[in-house]
Design an enzyme around this catalytic site. Structure first.
Site, short mmCIF file in Angstrom:
data_model
loop_
_atom_site.label_atom_id
_atom_site.label_comp_id
_atom_site.label_asym_id
_atom_site.label_seq_id
_atom_site.Cartn_x
_atom_site.Cartn_y
_atom_site.Cartn_z
N HIS A 40 0.85 -1.18 0.00
CA HIS A 40 0.00 0.00 0.00
C HIS A 40 0.89 1.24 0.00
O HIS A 40 1.68 1.45 0.92
CB HIS A 40 -0.91 0.01 1.24
CG HIS A 40 -2.09 -0.90 1.10
ND1 HIS A 40 -3.27 -0.70 1.79
CD2 HIS A 40 -2.29 -2.00 0.34
CE1 HIS A 40 -4.14 -1.65 1.47
NE2 HIS A 40 -3.55 -2.45 0.60
N PRO A 49 -5.28 0.91 18.18
CA PRO A 49 -4.96 0.42 16.85
C PRO A 49 -5.05 1.46 15.73
O PRO A 49 -4.73 1.15 14.59
CB PRO A 49 -5.99 -0.70 16.63
CG PRO A 49 -7.14 -0.33 17.51
CD PRO A 49 -6.53 0.33 18.71
N LYS A 78 0.26 0.37 15.02
CA LYS A 78 1.61 0.29 15.57
C LYS A 78 1.86 -0.91 16.49
O LYS A 78 3.01 -1.17 16.84
CB LYS A 78 1.92 1.58 16.35
CG LYS A 78 2.01 2.81 15.50
CD LYS A 78 3.10 2.65 14.46
CE LYS A 78 3.00 3.71 13.38
NZ LYS A 78 3.63 3.29 12.13
N TYR A 124 -9.62 5.68 6.78
CA TYR A 124 -9.94 6.06 8.15
C TYR A 124 -10.99 7.16 8.07
O TYR A 124 -10.74 8.21 7.46
CB TYR A 124 -8.71 6.58 8.88
CG TYR A 124 -7.62 5.57 9.11
CD1 TYR A 124 -7.45 4.97 10.35
CD2 TYR A 124 -6.71 5.21 8.09
CE1 TYR A 124 -6.43 4.04 10.58
CE2 TYR A 124 -5.71 4.29 8.31
CZ TYR A 124 -5.57 3.71 9.56
OH TYR A 124 -4.57 2.80 9.78
N TYR A 163 3.56 6.86 9.93
CA TYR A 163 2.75 5.73 9.52
C TYR A 163 3.61 4.61 8.94
O TYR A 163 3.41 3.43 9.24
CB TYR A 163 1.69 6.17 8.51
CG TYR A 163 0.57 5.18 8.33
CD1 TYR A 163 -0.53 5.20 9.17
CD2 TYR A 163 0.60 4.21 7.33
CE1 TYR A 163 -1.58 4.29 9.03
CE2 TYR A 163 -0.44 3.29 7.17
CZ TYR A 163 -1.52 3.35 8.03
OH TYR A 163 -2.55 2.43 7.88
#
Length: 389
Positions: free
Chosen positions: A72, A292, A296, A200, A384
């Site tokens: 991704h 979550p 991580k 998200y 990220y």
């Protein structure tokens, strides 16, 4: 029984450490209170940082991951219907991999069997002893008999509720914790993902996440009160709620089907300090928990193991304790940065009734700043994909 390193816990952190030690010729035994099938039945996260991918390769257990994992190069944030993509590849030059934690665990278990590593399952009353001396050992019960494993070091990789951290509560450990007033209701279903990347979503009704495990298996979440119970949510009710919270075009394209797993996970931030107690070291969920939202948890376990394995390798190769003495400081430095990122993502994307209208305006302003600032997007992207070890 005698070994060099006894590892308590056969989740990803314990298995990863065990395999790295085995590859380096350092004798180790893994011990767990449950069995292999129970461990593989746990559904967990599936976004791997570049560092975690590298650790799997270092353990020589990454072959299937590279064949089946999904690269991704970005992810999207949706805020009240407005969607913005964070270009991980463009901003950082790297990406993340979607590959389920269950599959990571399976690959490490298979590699351990292949290389002859010893794992003791279904061990009762596992207890570390004398870790504040030069002669630590672990006892356990199996088939009505008490056994003892003497070792040079103990690695506590047995999770948040494990025996290793519990055994140091009177040894000067300090616990830092934030419990969030909601949970994630998660559904796993054999349906194609609604998007090729993760989404998200912030919505006035609550947070939602569109994730995936493969091109034909999806993992979706919605924010729910802690008083909710998974069995009270029908599949239809879940899909309807998810549609309300994600962008309209994604809601229209959403493919639904029967859930194959449904559960509610509470969210908390937690860190134990220090992570070293004489010759016992805490790693992974035994030492820290992250919400979550930032993906991580598994990745932090991998960085802990990087520092711990480096120290053990130095000890057995050069007879030096410097890196082991510095394990806690190095691991905690990275842990707190990941905690900050996960906390900030959680605060941005969820609804907090107690924060009122002021809190909503802060979230709106944060999203507006993020979408308008390349520097802010770079900061989010580099966190990220994972900070360097």
């Amino acid at each position: 029984m005698r070994t060099q390193v006894v590892i308590v816990g056969s989740g990803p952190s314990g298995l990863l450490l065990g395999q790295l030690l085995t590859n380096a010729g350092i004798d180790n035994i893994i011990i767990d209170r449950v069995d292999r099938d129970y461990i593989l039945g746990r559904i967990r996260a599936g976004v791997l940082e570049v560092g975690m991918v590298g650790m799997m390769d270092k353990a020589k257990a990454g072959e299937r991951m590279h064949k089946e994992g999904l690269i991704h190069e970005g992810f999207s944030l949706s805020f009240d219907g407005v969607q913005h993509r964070i270009d991980l590849q463009g901003l950082t030059g790297t990406s993340v991999m979607v590959y389920g934690q269950t599959e990571v665990t399976r690959d490490l278990m298979d590699k351990r069997i292949e290389t002859g590593g010893l794992t003791i399952y279904n061990a009762g009353n596992v207890t570390p002893h004398d870790f504040d001396t030069d002669h630590p050992y672990v006892t356990y019960e199996k088939d009505g008999v008490t056994h003892r494993i003497d070792a040079d070091f103990i690695a506590g990789c047995d999770g948040f509720h494990g025996t290793c951290r519990a055994s140091v509560q009177d040894k000067g450990v300090k616990n830092f914790e934030k419990v969030y007033p909601f949970g994630w209701l998660g559904v796993l279903a054999d349906v194609p993902p609604v998007d090729h990347e993760l989404i998200y979503a912030h919505h006035e009704r609550g947070f939602a996440l569109c994730s995936q495990r493969s091109l034909v298996r999806s993992r979706y979440y919605v924010q729910v009160p802690l008083t909710d119970k998974a069995e009270e949510w029908s599949d239809d009710a879940f899909w309807d709620e998810l549609r309300r919270r994600i962008p309209a075009d994604k809601a229209e394209a959403l493919k639904t089907g029967p859930s194959i797993e449904k559960s509610i996970a509470p969210l908390r931030s937690f860190v134990a300090e220090p992570l070293r107690f004489g010759r016992m070291f805490l790693a992974g969920d035994a030492g820290h928990i992250v919400p979550p939202t930032g993906a991580k948890g598994l990745n932090l376990a991998a960085s802990d193991i990087h520092y711990l394995f480096s120290g053990l390798q130095e000890f057995y190769g050069e007879k030096r304790m410097a890196a082991l003495n510095d394990y806690s400081r190095r691991a905690l430095s990275r842990i707190w940065k990941a905690e900050r990122f996960s906390w900030s993502m959680t605060m941005l994307m969820h609804t907090f009734e107690a924060e009122g209208e002021f809190g909503v305006r802060m979230q709106q302003s944060e999203f507006a700043y993020l979408t308008g600032s390349k520097a802010a997007q770079l900061s989010m992207a580099e966190n990220y994909v994972g900070l360097p070890y």
